[in-house]
Motif scaffolding. Structure first.
Motif, PDB file in Angstrom:
ATOM      1  N   PHE A 163      -4.950   1.701  -9.899  1.00 37.96           N
ATOM      2  CA  PHE A 163      -5.051   1.607  -8.492  1.00 37.96           C
ATOM      3  C   PHE A 163      -6.212   1.915  -8.038  1.00 37.96           C
ATOM      4  O   PHE A 163      -7.060   2.561  -8.866  1.00 37.96           O
ATOM      5  CB  PHE A 163      -3.939   2.682  -7.679  1.00 37.96           C
ATOM      6  N   ALA A 164      -6.550   1.648  -6.747  1.00 37.59           N
ATOM      7  CA  ALA A 164      -7.975   2.194  -6.160  1.00 37.59           C
ATOM      8  C   ALA A 164      -7.390   3.006  -4.872  1.00 37.59           C
ATOM      9  O   ALA A 164      -6.293   2.667  -4.103  1.00 37.59           O
ATOM     10  CB  ALA A 164      -8.515   0.939  -5.580  1.00 37.59           C
ATOM     11  N   HIS A 165      -8.235   3.888  -4.632  1.00 31.62           N
ATOM     12  CA  HIS A 165      -8.163   4.771  -3.407  1.00 31.62           C
ATOM     13  C   HIS A 165      -8.719   3.874  -2.326  1.00 31.62           C
ATOM     14  O   HIS A 165      -9.806   3.445  -2.143  1.00 31.62           O
ATOM     15  CB  HIS A 165      -8.696   6.155  -3.406  1.00 31.62           C
ATOM     16  N   LEU A 166      -8.007   3.746  -1.164  1.00 32.62           N
ATOM     17  CA  LEU A 166      -8.362   2.953   0.160  1.00 32.62           C
ATOM     18  C   LEU A 166      -9.069   3.918   0.877  1.00 32.62           C
ATOM     19  O   LEU A 166      -8.343   4.729   1.359  1.00 32.62           O
ATOM     20  CB  LEU A 166      -7.084   2.044   0.699  1.00 32.62           C
ATOM     21  N   LEU A 167     -10.362   3.602   1.179  1.00 30.27           N
ATOM     22  CA  LEU A 167     -11.080   4.567   2.075  1.00 30.27           C
ATOM     23  C   LEU A 167     -10.962   4.021   3.464  1.00 30.27           C
ATOM     24  O   LEU A 167     -11.069   2.849   3.874  1.00 30.27           O
ATOM     25  CB  LEU A 167     -12.551   4.548   1.653  1.00 30.27           C
ATOM     26  N   ALA A 168     -10.883   4.939   4.244  1.00 37.12           N
ATOM     27  CA  ALA A 168     -11.066   4.842   5.868  1.00 37.12           C
ATOM     28  C   ALA A 168     -12.475   4.849   6.169  1.00 37.12           C
ATOM     29  O   ALA A 168     -12.900   6.191   6.269  1.00 37.12           O
ATOM     30  CB  ALA A 168      -9.976   5.796   6.637  1.00 37.12           C
ATOM     31  N   PRO A 169     -13.255   4.089   6.657  1.00 37.18           N
ATOM     32  CA  PRO A 169     -14.524   3.887   6.841  1.00 37.18           C
ATOM     33  C   PRO A 169     -14.870   5.008   7.964  1.00 37.18           C
ATOM     34  O   PRO A 169     -16.006   5.796   7.843  1.00 37.18           O
ATOM     35  CB  PRO A 169     -14.800   2.621   7.329  1.00 37.18           C
ATOM     36  N   ASP A 170     -14.155   5.093   8.992  1.00 37.09           N
ATOM     37  CA  ASP A 170     -14.361   6.101  10.037  1.00 37.09           C
ATOM     38  C   ASP A 170     -14.224   7.741   9.616  1.00 37.09           C
ATOM     39  O   ASP A 170     -14.404   8.397  10.408  1.00 37.09           O
ATOM     40  CB  ASP A 170     -13.628   5.783  11.484  1.00 37.09           C
ATOM     41  N   ARG A 171     -13.680   7.674   8.460  1.00 38.82           N
ATOM     42  CA  ARG A 171     -13.218   9.130   8.038  1.00 38.82           C
ATOM     43  C   ARG A 171     -14.051   9.666   6.828  1.00 38.82           C
ATOM     44  O   ARG A 171     -13.796  10.558   6.229  1.00 38.82           O
ATOM     45  CB  ARG A 171     -11.947   9.360   7.898  1.00 38.82           C
ATOM     46  N   ILE A 172     -15.059   8.801   6.450  1.00 40.83           N
ATOM     47  CA  ILE A 172     -15.874   8.894   5.279  1.00 40.83           C
ATOM     48  C   ILE A 172     -16.863  10.398   5.537  1.00 40.83           C
ATOM     49  O   ILE A 172     -16.803  11.164   4.518  1.00 40.83           O
ATOM     50  CB  ILE A 172     -16.449   7.823   4.753  1.00 40.83           C
ATOM     51  N   LEU A 173     -17.249  10.365   6.654  1.00 39.58           N
ATOM     52  CA  LEU A 173     -17.951  11.870   6.933  1.00 39.58           C
ATOM     53  C   LEU A 173     -17.069  12.640   7.955  1.00 39.58           C
ATOM     54  O   LEU A 173     -16.345  12.112   8.791  1.00 39.58           O
ATOM     55  CB  LEU A 173     -19.188  11.294   7.695  1.00 39.58           C
ATOM     56  N   LEU A 174     -17.413  14.089   7.774  1.00 41.28           N
ATOM     57  CA  LEU A 174     -16.907  14.891   8.700  1.00 41.28           C
ATOM     58  C   LEU A 174     -17.740  14.846   9.948  1.00 41.28           C
ATOM     59  O   LEU A 174     -18.801  14.100  10.174  1.00 41.28           O
ATOM     60  CB  LEU A 174     -16.857  16.359   8.050  1.00 41.28           C
ATOM     61  N   ALA A 175     -17.131  15.393  11.016  1.00 42.16           N
ATOM     62  CA  ALA A 175     -17.857  15.217  12.333  1.00 42.16           C
ATOM     63  C   ALA A 175     -19.459  15.795  12.244  1.00 42.16           C
ATOM     64  O   ALA A 175     -20.208  15.050  12.733  1.00 42.16           O
ATOM     65  CB  ALA A 175     -17.120  15.745  13.609  1.00 42.16           C
ATOM     66  N   LEU A 193       0.857  -1.374  -0.083  1.00 43.63           N
ATOM     67  CA  LEU A 193      -0.020  -0.037   0.110  1.00 43.63           C
ATOM     68  C   LEU A 193       0.877   1.258  -0.064  1.00 43.63           C
ATOM     69  O   LEU A 193       1.910   1.381   0.788  1.00 43.63           O
ATOM     70  CB  LEU A 193      -0.898   0.069   1.325  1.00 43.63           C
ATOM     71  N   ARG A 194       0.435   2.430  -0.723  1.00 41.83           N
ATOM     72  CA  ARG A 194       1.221   3.581  -0.566  1.00 41.83           C
ATOM     73  C   ARG A 194       0.174   4.646  -0.134  1.00 41.83           C
ATOM     74  O   ARG A 194      -0.672   4.978  -0.433  1.00 41.83           O
ATOM     75  CB  ARG A 194       1.307   4.063  -2.216  1.00 41.83           C
ATOM     76  N   PRO A 195       0.620   4.622   1.178  1.00 38.15           N
ATOM     77  CA  PRO A 195      -0.168   5.636   2.110  1.00 38.15           C
ATOM     78  C   PRO A 195      -0.136   6.923   1.460  1.00 38.15           C
ATOM     79  O   PRO A 195       0.902   7.633   0.794  1.00 38.15           O
ATOM     80  CB  PRO A 195       0.786   5.929   3.327  1.00 38.15           C
ATOM     81  N   LEU A 196      -1.295   7.749   1.785  1.00 37.75           N
ATOM     82  CA  LEU A 196      -1.359   9.157   1.387  1.00 37.75           C
ATOM     83  C   LEU A 196      -1.518  10.031   2.503  1.00 37.75           C
ATOM     84  O   LEU A 196      -2.011   9.682   3.414  1.00 37.75           O
ATOM     85  CB  LEU A 196      -2.872   9.221   0.463  1.00 37.75           C
ATOM     86  N   PRO A 197      -1.009  11.162   2.291  1.00 39.87           N
ATOM     87  CA  PRO A 197      -1.014  12.074   3.349  1.00 39.87           C
ATOM     88  C   PRO A 197      -2.483  12.711   3.629  1.00 39.87           C
ATOM     89  O   PRO A 197      -3.256  12.962   2.469  1.00 39.87           O
ATOM     90  CB  PRO A 197      -0.052  13.513   2.871  1.00 39.87           C
ATOM     91  N   GLU A 198      -3.076  12.955   4.809  1.00 40.89           N
ATOM     92  CA  GLU A 198      -4.269  13.205   5.126  1.00 40.89           C
ATOM     93  C   GLU A 198      -4.689  14.377   4.287  1.00 40.89           C
ATOM     94  O   GLU A 198      -5.876  14.694   3.880  1.00 40.89           O
ATOM     95  CB  GLU A 198      -4.255  13.473   6.625  1.00 40.89           C
ATOM     96  N   ALA A 199      -4.046  15.434   4.060  1.00 41.20           N
ATOM     97  CA  ALA A 199      -4.145  16.628   3.407  1.00 41.20           C
ATOM     98  C   ALA A 199      -4.547  16.223   2.106  1.00 41.20           C
ATOM     99  O   ALA A 199      -5.246  17.391   1.361  1.00 41.20           O
ATOM    100  CB  ALA A 199      -3.237  17.389   3.748  1.00 41.20           C
ATOM    101  N   LEU A 200      -4.563  15.250   1.618  1.00 42.69           N
ATOM    102  CA  LEU A 200      -4.897  15.126   0.074  1.00 42.69           C
ATOM    103  C   LEU A 200      -6.199  14.791  -0.100  1.00 42.69           C
ATOM    104  O   LEU A 200      -6.840  14.750  -1.432  1.00 42.69           O
ATOM    105  CB  LEU A 200      -3.903  13.909  -0.368  1.00 42.69           C
ATOM    106  N   ALA A 248      -4.855   5.353   1.629  1.00 47.05           N
ATOM    107  CA  ALA A 248      -3.662   4.840   0.732  1.00 47.05           C
ATOM    108  C   ALA A 248      -4.113   4.727  -0.420  1.00 47.05           C
ATOM    109  O   ALA A 248      -5.232   4.614  -0.974  1.00 47.05           O
ATOM    110  CB  ALA A 248      -3.202   3.640   1.329  1.00 47.05           C
ATOM    111  N   GLU A 249      -3.110   4.238  -1.440  1.00 49.98           N
ATOM    112  CA  GLU A 249      -3.398   3.977  -2.809  1.00 49.98           C
ATOM    113  C   GLU A 249      -3.252   2.326  -2.792  1.00 49.98           C
ATOM    114  O   GLU A 249      -2.255   1.967  -2.130  1.00 49.98           O
ATOM    115  CB  GLU A 249      -2.412   4.568  -3.927  1.00 49.98           C
TER     116      GLU A 249
END
Length: 164
Positions: A128-140, A105-112, A120-121
């Protein structure tokens, strides 16, 4: 290989995204959703899952993707149910389950990405596919709004279950 190295590949228009397999509860063919008035555009509606109102987000709309599935293809869309929080993601298609060692996996900076939701990619044979972090899909604040809407939908569902 570690089960944590298994990813569900999803299609949103012409883009590929992925979710960690361990975060997914199940994949459903497009079920009937109920859509109360005044829902945000990024919400596809609610799924009645055994009496529980489960919010379903239209992932392409949430991410601002303009590509939409053609009417015929839209019939074959999927809802991916996440384990925590119990949330549905409407996608154009779930098309594969792949194993990729974490070291590839190629980690992506949070700012991207907004809220760092693309973690990550994930390398694929054809890109490639962007790997989504399920807990960060929505803003608070989005998560709080969805929770509030879910409570209202749950109350409405419960009203139908009570005898008159």
């Amino acid at each position: 290989m570690d089960p944590a190295d298994t990813y569900l590949l999803l299609r949103l228009g012409q883009r590929h995204v992925a979710l960690p397999h361990i975060a997914v509860r199940e994949v459903l063919p497009l079920p009937r959703l109920f859509r109360p008035p005044a829902l945000p555009r990024s919400m596809a509606g609610f799924l009645n899952l055994g009496g529980a109102a489960v919010p379903v987000l239209d992932l392409a709309r949430l991410f601002g993707l303009t590509e939409t599935a053609e009417a015929e293809a839209a019939l074959y869309r999927h809802v991916v149910l996440l384990k925590t929080p119990l949330l549905g993601l409407l996608v154009d298609r779930v098309f594969d389950l792949v194993r990729v060692p974490t070291v590839q996996l190629r980690p992506l900076p949070e700012a991207l990405s907004l809220n760092g939701c693309a973690a990550a990619e994930l390398p694929l044979q054809d890109g490639f596919a962007h790997l989504l972090a399920p807990d960060r899909i929505l803003l608070a604040q989005e998560a709080a709004a969805v929770h509030s809407l879910q409570e209202m939908a749950q109350t409405r569902l419960a009203g139908w279950a009570e005898p008159a």
